[in-house]
Design an enzyme around this catalytic site. Structure first.
Site, PDB file in Angstrom:
ATOM      1  N   GLU A   1       0.831  -1.202   0.000  1.00  9.91           N
ATOM      2  CA  GLU A   1       0.000   0.000   0.000  1.00  9.91           C
ATOM      3  C   GLU A   1       0.864   1.250   0.000  1.00  9.91           C
ATOM      4  OE1 GLU A   1      -3.168   0.197  -0.503  1.00  9.91           O
ATOM      5  OE2 GLU A   1      -3.623  -1.934  -0.318  1.00  9.91           O
TER       6      GLU A   1
ATOM      7  N   CYS B   1      -6.276   6.516  -6.829  1.00  7.93           N
ATOM      8  CA  CYS B   1      -5.582   5.278  -7.180  1.00  7.93           C
ATOM      9  C   CYS B   1      -5.911   4.910  -8.628  1.00  7.93           C
ATOM     10  CB  CYS B   1      -5.966   4.168  -6.208  1.00  7.93           C
ATOM     11  SG  CYS B   1      -7.600   3.455  -6.506  1.00  7.93           S
TER      12      CYS B   1
END
Length: 144
Positions: free
Chosen positions: A17, A26
């Site tokens: 992450e 994202c």
């Protein structure tokens, strides 16, 4: 049995992450902050490292619960950790509907491990980061 994520599992999630203290979109076009936190992330949001850690710990509770409820067979710690990392990344709903979960619950371990390799797309494209993450999750699931 109710499982919780080991430090090794948490480290795997953190590794992939990454910690980002300013909200970003994202590849799947979802606002994200900290260690992959999406629930309260919004444009312009900025947090501290301590807040990123707290958000991760809170998010983990939800994904641990999702895996604990969906899996109906006993697991090894490394299998649970890999499944939580996977669910954390793809979402609890996608995990619950996955062939990976079906294979786990059928105790078809080799076939379950192979399912990780099918989840490498983000925004419709194969992403090298997801390929690496799935390889690491599969290795952890297999006890390597």
């Amino acid at each position: 049995m109710v499982y919780s994520t080991s430090q090794r599992g948490i480290d795997l999630i953190k590794q992939f992450e990454g910690m980002v203290l300013k909200a970003y979109l994202c590849p799947a076009k979802i606002w994200t902050i900290g260690y992959g936190h999406t629930r309260t992330a919004k444009p312009g949001m900025v947090i501290t490292e301590e807040q990123a850690e707290a958000l991760l710990r809170a998010d983990l509770v939800d994904f641990e619960r999702a895996v604990n409820h969906a899996v109906t067979v006993p697991l090894q710690q490394h299998q649970f950790d890999a499944l939580v990392s996977f669910a954390f990344n793809v979402g609890a709903s996608a995990f619950r509907g996955s062939t990976l979960l079906q294979r786990v619950n059928a105790e078809r371990w080799t076939e379950a491990a192979a399912e990780f390799d099918r989840w490498t797309r983000g925004g419709g494209k194969v992403l090298s980061g997801l390929v690496r993450r799935r390889q690491a999750e599969r290795a952890m699931f297999e006890g390597r």
